[in-house]
Design an enzyme around this catalytic site. Structure first.
Site, PDB file in Angstrom:
ATOM      1  N   GLY A  46       0.839  -1.191   0.000  1.00 28.21           N
ATOM      2  CA  GLY A  46       0.000   0.000   0.000  1.00 28.21           C
ATOM      3  C   GLY A  46       0.872   1.237   0.000  1.00 28.21           C
ATOM      4  CD  GLN A  51       3.182   5.873   2.677  1.00 29.54           C
ATOM      5  OE1 GLN A  51       2.210   5.347   2.160  1.00 29.54           O
ATOM      6  NE2 GLN A  51       4.132   5.179   3.274  1.00 29.54           N
ATOM      7  CB  CYS A  89       4.606   2.145   7.415  1.00 30.37           C
ATOM      8  SG  CYS A  89       4.201   3.637   6.496  1.00 30.37           S
ATOM      9  CG  LEU A  90       6.392   0.825   1.493  1.00 36.40           C
ATOM     10  CD1 LEU A  90       5.931   1.099   0.063  1.00 36.40           C
ATOM     11  CD2 LEU A  90       7.509  -0.209   1.519  1.00 36.40           C
ATOM     12  CG  HIS A 131      -1.147   1.116   7.018  1.00 36.22           C
ATOM     13  ND1 HIS A 131      -0.240   0.622   7.927  1.00 36.22           N
ATOM     14  CD2 HIS A 131      -0.447   1.994   6.241  1.00 36.22           C
ATOM     15  CE1 HIS A 131       0.949   1.189   7.715  1.00 36.22           C
ATOM     16  NE2 HIS A 131       0.854   2.017   6.689  1.00 36.22           N
ATOM     17  CD  GLU A 132      -1.297   2.426   2.529  1.00 41.82           C
ATOM     18  OE1 GLU A 132      -0.857   3.581   2.413  1.00 41.82           O
ATOM     19  OE2 GLU A 132      -0.604   1.472   2.930  1.00 41.82           O
ATOM     20  CG  HIS A 135      -0.176   6.837   5.360  1.00 41.36           C
ATOM     21  ND1 HIS A 135       0.968   7.291   5.972  1.00 41.36           N
ATOM     22  CD2 HIS A 135       0.010   5.505   5.179  1.00 41.36           C
ATOM     23  CE1 HIS A 135       1.819   6.281   6.144  1.00 41.36           C
ATOM     24  NE2 HIS A 135       1.257   5.177   5.672  1.00 41.36           N
TER      25      HIS A 135
HETATM   26 CO    CO Z   1       2.119   3.343   5.684  1.00 45.28          CO
END
Ligand code: CO
Length: 148
Positions: A46, A51, A89-90, A131-132, A135
């Site tokens: 995701g 991000q 998370c990236l 989760h996304e 953000h």
């Molecule tokens: Co994330």
């Protein structure tokens, strides 16, 4: 398509609330395409617009069956159940923590062309979407960790 740099934890952009998408234009499609390439290269499931530096409400999610889901202006209509699972998370390399989230959600969202959809998600897919979507509110997964 082009790779985008992924904003890392500590950058204030990840803590801002994103604004709604109003123009479903070619630029939105280009950024979504870039996000897909960037997510695949990073082997994530995701990625949210902030991000990659855009304070707008859109995300991509890789569902458990391999479907790529694009959510523009997503809204959680319903949620129920709960499950605790490890997340990463990236934007937070090397950090994996248990997070409690609903195990069922119903979302309203738009696709890149401005078409509205309502769809339900369970378990892993619900978790990735939530989760996304977090953000977009400037919330990172470790804020919700069961144990910090
Ligand atoms: Co994330």
């Amino acid at each position: 398509m082009a790779l985008r740099d992924i904003v890392k934890d500590g950058d204030p952009i990840l803590r801002k609330r994103c604004r709604e998408v109003v123009d479903f234009d070619k630029k939105l499609g280009h950024i979504l395409d870039d996000m897909l390439e960037t997510m695949q290269k990073a082997e994530g499931v995701g990625l949210a617009a902030p991000q990659v530096g855009f304070l707008r409400r859109f995300v991509i999610c890789l569902l458990s069956d391999g479907e790529l889901l694009e959510l523009v202006n997503p809204v959680v209509l319903e949620q129920s159940g709960e499950a605790i699972l490890h997340e990463g998370c990236l934007s937070c390399p090397g950090k994996y923590l248990e997070v409690k989230r609903p195990s069922y959600i119903k979302l309203e969202y738009y696709d890149r062309h401005g078409e509205k959809h309502v769809r339900s998600f369970n378990d892993f897919n619900a978790r990735v979407c939530l989760h996304e979507i977090d953000h977009l509110e400037g919330i990172l997964f470790y804020d919700k960790a069961v144990k910090k």
